[in-house]
Design a protein around this motif. Structure first.
Motif, mmCIF file in Angstrom:
data_model
loop_
_atom_site.group_PDB
_atom_site.id
_atom_site.type_symbol
_atom_site.label_atom_id
_atom_site.label_comp_id
_atom_site.label_asym_id
_atom_site.label_seq_id
_atom_site.Cartn_x
_atom_site.Cartn_y
_atom_site.Cartn_z
ATOM 1 N N TYR A 200 -43.554 71.373 -44.621
ATOM 2 C CA TYR A 200 -42.311 70.651 -44.949
ATOM 3 C C TYR A 200 -42.540 69.262 -45.524
ATOM 4 C CZ TYR A 200 -40.360 74.130 -41.757
ATOM 5 O OH TYR A 200 -40.014 75.275 -41.119
ATOM 6 N N ILE A 201 -43.674 68.674 -45.185
ATOM 7 C CA ILE A 201 -43.836 67.253 -45.494
ATOM 8 C C ILE A 201 -44.351 67.044 -46.916
ATOM 9 C CG2 ILE A 201 -44.825 65.063 -44.682
ATOM 10 C CD1 ILE A 201 -43.134 66.497 -42.543
ATOM 11 N N GLN A 202 -43.618 66.226 -47.670
ATOM 12 C CA GLN A 202 -44.037 65.887 -49.032
ATOM 13 C C GLN A 202 -44.952 64.663 -48.959
ATOM 14 O OE1 GLN A 202 -41.824 67.963 -51.063
ATOM 15 N NE2 GLN A 202 -41.252 68.493 -48.965
ATOM 16 N N ALA A 203 -45.841 64.557 -49.923
ATOM 17 C CA ALA A 203 -46.801 63.441 -49.893
ATOM 18 C C ALA A 203 -46.113 62.098 -50.123
ATOM 19 C CB ALA A 203 -47.883 63.666 -50.928
ATOM 20 N N GLY A 204 -44.961 62.096 -50.773
ATOM 21 C CA GLY A 204 -44.296 60.844 -51.161
ATOM 22 C C GLY A 204 -43.854 60.013 -49.977
ATOM 23 N N LYS A 205 -43.730 58.733 -50.222
ATOM 24 C CA LYS A 205 -43.165 57.854 -49.199
ATOM 25 C C LYS A 205 -42.241 56.861 -49.879
ATOM 26 C CE LYS A 205 -47.293 54.984 -49.197
ATOM 27 N NZ LYS A 205 -46.722 53.899 -49.996
ATOM 28 N N SER A 206 -41.452 56.167 -49.085
ATOM 29 C CA SER A 206 -40.487 55.236 -49.660
ATOM 30 C C SER A 206 -41.227 54.062 -50.289
ATOM 31 C CB SER A 206 -39.563 54.757 -48.563
ATOM 32 O OG SER A 206 -40.347 54.278 -47.507
ATOM 33 N N CYS A 207 -40.541 53.301 -51.168
ATOM 34 C CA CYS A 207 -41.302 52.360 -51.993
ATOM 35 C C CYS A 207 -41.968 51.216 -51.227
ATOM 36 C CB CYS A 207 -40.462 51.838 -53.143
ATOM 37 S SG CYS A 207 -38.872 51.258 -52.674
ATOM 38 N N PHE A 208 -41.428 50.794 -50.076
ATOM 39 C CA PHE A 208 -42.079 49.692 -49.375
ATOM 40 C C PHE A 208 -42.899 50.150 -48.174
ATOM 41 C CE2 PHE A 208 -38.281 47.921 -51.408
ATOM 42 C CZ PHE A 208 -38.925 47.101 -52.318
ATOM 43 N N GLY A 209 -42.891 51.445 -47.879
ATOM 44 C CA GLY A 209 -43.622 51.962 -46.713
ATOM 45 C C GLY A 209 -45.090 52.167 -47.029
ATOM 46 N N ARG A 210 -45.901 52.350 -45.950
ATOM 47 C CA ARG A 210 -47.335 52.475 -46.172
ATOM 48 C C ARG A 210 -47.854 53.880 -45.861
ATOM 49 N NH1 ARG A 210 -50.236 47.577 -43.606
ATOM 50 N NH2 ARG A 210 -51.231 48.900 -42.068
ATOM 51 N N GLY A 211 -47.386 54.468 -44.781
ATOM 52 C CA GLY A 211 -48.001 55.710 -44.323
ATOM 53 C C GLY A 211 -47.344 56.979 -44.820
ATOM 54 N N GLY A 212 -46.032 57.047 -44.815
ATOM 55 C CA GLY A 212 -45.320 58.258 -45.200
ATOM 56 C C GLY A 212 -44.985 59.120 -43.994
ATOM 57 N N MET A 213 -44.309 60.251 -44.276
ATOM 58 C CA MET A 213 -43.787 61.103 -43.201
ATOM 59 C C MET A 213 -44.880 61.831 -42.435
ATOM 60 S SD MET A 213 -41.167 61.780 -41.581
ATOM 61 C CE MET A 213 -39.677 61.219 -42.373
ATOM 62 N N LEU A 214 -46.017 62.081 -43.105
ATOM 63 C CA LEU A 214 -47.083 62.815 -42.435
ATOM 64 C C LEU A 214 -47.641 62.033 -41.239
ATOM 65 C CD1 LEU A 214 -48.409 65.543 -42.732
ATOM 66 C CD2 LEU A 214 -50.211 64.484 -44.076
ATOM 67 N N THR A 215 -47.898 60.733 -41.447
ATOM 68 C CA THR A 215 -48.393 59.944 -40.301
ATOM 69 C C THR A 215 -47.319 59.877 -39.220
ATOM 70 O OG1 THR A 215 -47.857 57.974 -41.570
ATOM 71 C CG2 THR A 215 -50.187 58.398 -41.187
ATOM 72 N N LYS A 216 -46.061 59.766 -39.646
ATOM 73 C CA LYS A 216 -44.987 59.721 -38.648
ATOM 74 C C LYS A 216 -45.010 60.968 -37.760
ATOM 75 C CE LYS A 216 -41.504 57.555 -41.180
ATOM 76 N NZ LYS A 216 -42.164 56.278 -41.204
ATOM 77 N N THR A 217 -45.136 62.151 -38.385
ATOM 78 C CA THR A 217 -45.088 63.381 -37.579
ATOM 79 C C THR A 217 -46.336 63.517 -36.700
ATOM 80 O OG1 THR A 217 -45.960 64.605 -39.442
ATOM 81 C CG2 THR A 217 -43.625 64.728 -39.133
ATOM 82 N N ASN A 218 -47.497 63.143 -37.220
ATOM 83 C CA ASN A 218 -48.716 63.243 -36.401
ATOM 84 C C ASN A 218 -48.628 62.340 -35.175
ATOM 85 O OD1 ASN A 218 -49.755 65.037 -38.188
ATOM 86 N ND2 ASN A 218 -51.018 63.558 -39.287
ATOM 87 N N ILE A 219 -48.181 61.118 -35.416
ATOM 88 C CA ILE A 219 -48.052 60.166 -34.305
ATOM 89 C C ILE A 219 -46.985 60.657 -33.323
ATOM 90 C CG2 ILE A 219 -47.190 57.831 -33.750
ATOM 91 C CD1 ILE A 219 -50.036 57.825 -34.824
ATOM 92 N N ALA A 220 -45.867 61.110 -33.888
ATOM 93 C CA ALA A 220 -44.750 61.534 -33.032
ATOM 94 C C ALA A 220 -45.196 62.643 -32.078
ATOM 95 C CB ALA A 220 -43.596 62.011 -33.899
#
Ligand SMILES: Nc1ncnc2c1ncn2[C@@H]1O[C@H](COP(=O)(O)OP(=O)(O)O)[C@@H](O)[C@H]1O
Ligand SMILES: N[C@@H](CCC(=O)OP(=O)(O)O)C(=O)O
Length: 360
Positions: A200-220
């Motif tokens: 589900y996770i796309q490589a993209g991240k928002s313009c001012f963010g650093r990690g993206g959704m993938l790091t968020k899900t791994n940490i979560a």
């Protein structure tokens, strides 16, 4: 069902606090501070992990010559963090809530002593009614010494401070089961232990963010596996914090369901210390089988077939299974020289005790 949390960590991402032109969104900050103040008044202890230093510094400084990325980050964060904390200080003062700044680095989590020093600092702040506002010390954290992003930092803080929930506020309603821009995809409301989200996770991240959704899900996932509820929600929505806690069913977000097993404080620290590993213990097939089962076992010399790197007693070591996969981390009970002497032998003292071992 209303959530009865008494201690929560709230992470606010760069893009929540930043307007499209890169300037600090003080209106958004003020709205979030009002919501946190509301929780504080309801008796909830809040630890705020706030990004935004680099983004807020960027709009303050015009550089005369081109700077490389490290110089830019150091310059902008030095200026921006002062501006950010000053804003928070004033906004919380309107609610009579004293705040304190905690700037940290990845290295400060590397030894148990540093870890406990930080924990003590934030505990004493909370005990005295002071709300900790945490960020990475971007002025001195560069390249490999940096956290992947503030999601990683917020996971460490939630775990270290024994928060019951970690709320990660981003610019998106949660994790979508497809591209967020695709109208047919929707927010996954609940994620249980062991669910694979990689499709589900796309490589993209928002313009001012650093990690993206993938790091968020791994940490979560990691944090939820330590018994902490993790919620990913949209920090740009009005009254999001109040809604998440008071009417969670009606509020769009992704909730990582915590596992029930209680995790000791030492194990929590070890679980997040992979990045500080000084060496590797390679274990055989039998040892792999027993370690990855539900049994509580230590790593004995007899199961070790190889030792990489040089480490001292109490250093963190990575555990590598017989297929070469990293399966966990642990605190070594002896140095690498002593470990090599007993490797493969029966009847010797454990190299990593079960209480200091974290298998993923
Ligand atoms: N499946 C997905 N669901 C939601 N967001 C996704 C997904 N895949 C990639 N993303 C991207 O992740 C971004 C959020 O991560 P990030 O930029 O690191 O935010 P923050 O600065 O808040 O930490 C979203 O804006 C979105 O573009
Ligand atoms: N420490 C940095 C934030 C790092 C970062 O961008 O993190 P995130 O908001 O999680 O993508 C800052 O304050 O600018």
């Amino acid at each position: 069902m209303k959530q009865e949390f008494t201690r929560v960590a709230v992470k606010v991402g760069s893009n929540v606090l930043t307007r499209q032109d890169g300037t600090l969104d003080v209106t958004r900050m003020s709205a979030l501070v009002d919501q946190i103040a509301e929780l504080h008044k309801d008796g909830v202890e809040v630890i705020l992990i706030s990004s935004g230093a680099v983004a807020s510094g960027k709009s303050e400084i015009r550089t005369t010559k081109k700077l490389d990325s490290v110089d830019q980050r150091q310059l902008f964060s030095a200026v921006g963090q002062a501006k950010l904390i000053n804003r928070y200080y004033e906004l919380f003062r309107d609610h009579n809530i004293p705040v304190g700044q905690v700037l940290t680095t990845k290295e400060s989590f590397g030894t148990r002593r540093h870890y406990l020093n930080q924990k003590n600092c934030m505990t004493v702040m909370l005990e005295n009614g002071v709300l900790p506002i945490v960020n990475e010390n971007d002025t001195i954290s560069v390249t490999e010494l940096m956290f992947t992003d503030n999601d990683e930092l917020s996971g460490l803080i939630a775990s270290m401070m024994d928060a019951q929930a970690l709320i990660i506020l981003s610019n998106i309603d949660g994790i979508y089961n497809g591209s967020p821009s695709d109208p047919s995809s929707s927010v996954i409301r609940e994620i249980g232990h062991g669910e694979d989200l990689s499709n589900y996770i796309q490589a993209g991240k928002s313009c001012f963010g650093r990690g993206g959704m993938l790091t968020k899900t791994n940490i979560a996932r990691k944090v939820a596996d330590e018994g902490i509820s993790v919620i990913i929600a949209n920090g740009k929505r009005d009254n999001i914090l109040g809604d998440l806690l008071k009417q969670p069913e009606e509020t769009v977000c992704t909730h990582f369901v915590p596992t029930k097993a209680p995790v000791s404080s030492v194990k929590k620290w070890i679980a997040h210390s992979e990045g500080f590993a000084k060496g590797e213990l390679h274990i055989n097939e039998q040892a792999t089988e027993i370690l990855t089962s539900d049994h509580a076992v230590s790593i004995l010399p007899v199961g070790i077939v190889g030792i990489e790197g040089e480490f001292e007693k109490d250093d963190i070591v990575r555990i590598i299974d017989y297929k070469g996969n990293a399966i966990g981390v642990g605190k070594a009970n002896c140095n690498s020289l002593q470990a090599r002497e007993v490797m493969g032998k029966h009847g010797k003292k454990e190299i990593v005790h079960y209480d200091y071992l974290y298998i993923e």
